[in-house]
Scaffold this motif. Structure first.
Motif, PDB file in Angstrom:
ATOM      1  N   ALA A   1      -7.401   0.204   0.773  1.00  0.00           N
ATOM      2  CA  ALA A   1      -6.622  -0.204  -0.404  1.00  0.00           C
ATOM      3  C   ALA A   1      -7.511  -0.281  -1.637  1.00  0.00           C
ATOM      4  O   ALA A   1      -7.109   0.142  -2.734  1.00  0.00           O
TER       5      ALA A   1
ATOM      6  N   LYS B   1       2.179   2.112  -3.176  1.00  0.00           N
ATOM      7  CA  LYS B   1       1.092   2.376  -4.134  1.00  0.00           C
ATOM      8  C   LYS B   1       0.901   1.218  -5.110  1.00  0.00           C
ATOM      9  O   LYS B   1       0.455   1.405  -6.241  1.00  0.00           O
TER      10      LYS B   1
ATOM     11  N   ALA C   1      -1.384  -5.188  -2.544  1.00  0.00           N
ATOM     12  CA  ALA C   1      -1.835  -4.925  -1.173  1.00  0.00           C
ATOM     13  C   ALA C   1      -3.170  -5.625  -0.921  1.00  0.00           C
ATOM     14  O   ALA C   1      -3.364  -6.257   0.129  1.00  0.00           O
TER      15      ALA C   1
ATOM     16  N   PHE D   1       0.829  -1.195   0.000  1.00  0.00           N
ATOM     17  CA  PHE D   1       0.000   0.000   0.000  1.00  0.00           C
ATOM     18  C   PHE D   1       0.868   1.251   0.000  1.00  0.00           C
ATOM     19  O   PHE D   1       0.635   2.181  -0.782  1.00  0.00           O
TER      20      PHE D   1
ATOM     21  N   TYR E   1      -1.413  -1.211  -5.184  1.00  0.00           N
ATOM     22  CA  TYR E   1      -2.665  -1.525  -4.520  1.00  0.00           C
ATOM     23  C   TYR E   1      -3.171  -2.936  -4.817  1.00  0.00           C
ATOM     24  O   TYR E   1      -3.732  -3.581  -3.931  1.00  0.00           O
TER      25      TYR E   1
ATOM     26  N   ASN F   1      -8.458  -1.584   6.496  1.00  0.00           N
ATOM     27  CA  ASN F   1      -7.274  -1.422   5.648  1.00  0.00           C
ATOM     28  C   ASN F   1      -7.515  -1.943   4.234  1.00  0.00           C
ATOM     29  O   ASN F   1      -7.059  -1.345   3.261  1.00  0.00           O
TER      30      ASN F   1
END
Length: 194
Positions: free
Chosen positions: A162, A125, A130, A122, A127, A158
């Motif tokens: 994301a 970046k 993540a 995350f 994603y 979280n």
């Protein structure tokens, strides 16, 4: 100073590789992490890692736990690649340990490590990666801990964050539950405001 005194006493009485000495060192390393003395924390945790590998071998869950702590130190000081490497090594050890002896405590460790990996992706970046890590961590948490634990709720939050950052709508994910859908919508609204 008090931690060091306890470590010195235990080391003199028990020897430098005794589990109680390692436990004191780990506590000292975590205190240094909390004080943002990242270098000091890493020195101590790496010392424990060497001792644990020597006494327990390279594939022991306690070695994975230390690697997870080392990954957290690297993450906190911005060393994302080093943290990812430590977390991935910990995860491999934990998965191997689970195949040999299935236990809930190993699964909880795996879910924690997966969530840590998700945090690294995350922050970078990345994603999609993540989301994959957080979804797997969440699945294990729900299996072992149930749906009502605060750890599970934090992971849902979280994961929603994301997904919002990746601009993935809840209806686009087959694994999304209504709780996750609500959280994702909430975080998407927050991102629009910023």
């Amino acid at each position: 100073p008090l931690f060091q005194e306890a470590i010195n006493v235990r080391t003199a009485a028990l020897g430098p590789e005794h589990p109680d000495v390692s436990a004191s060192l780990i506590k000292s390393g975590l205190v240094l992490l909390a004080q943002e003395d990242f270098d000091g924390s890493l020195v101590i945790l790496c010392q424990v890692l060497r001792a644990r590998r020597k006494t327990l071998g390279y594939d022991h869950p306690q070695v994975a736990s230390i690697l997870n702590n080392i990954g957290c130190v690297h993450y906190e000081c911005g060393g994302l690649l080093a943290s990812l490497k430590a977390f991935e090594e910990a995860l491999e050890i934990q998965r191997n340990a689970l195949m040999k002896s299935p236990k809930d405590c190993i699964e909880v460790g795996i879910s924690s490590t997966l969530c840590n990996i998700g945090f690294v992706y995350f922050k970078r970046k990345e994603y999609a990666e993540a989301i994959v890590a957080l979804e797997e961590g969440l699945q294990i948490q729900r299996k072992v801990l149930g749906h009502l634990r605060s750890t599970v709720h934090t992971t849902v939050e979280n994961l929603a964050l994301a997904m919002a950052a990746a601009n993935i709508r809840p209806e686009d994910s087959a694994n999304t539950k209504s709780t996750l859908a609500k959280m994702t919508e909430m975080y998407m609204d927050m991102l629009k405001c910023n």
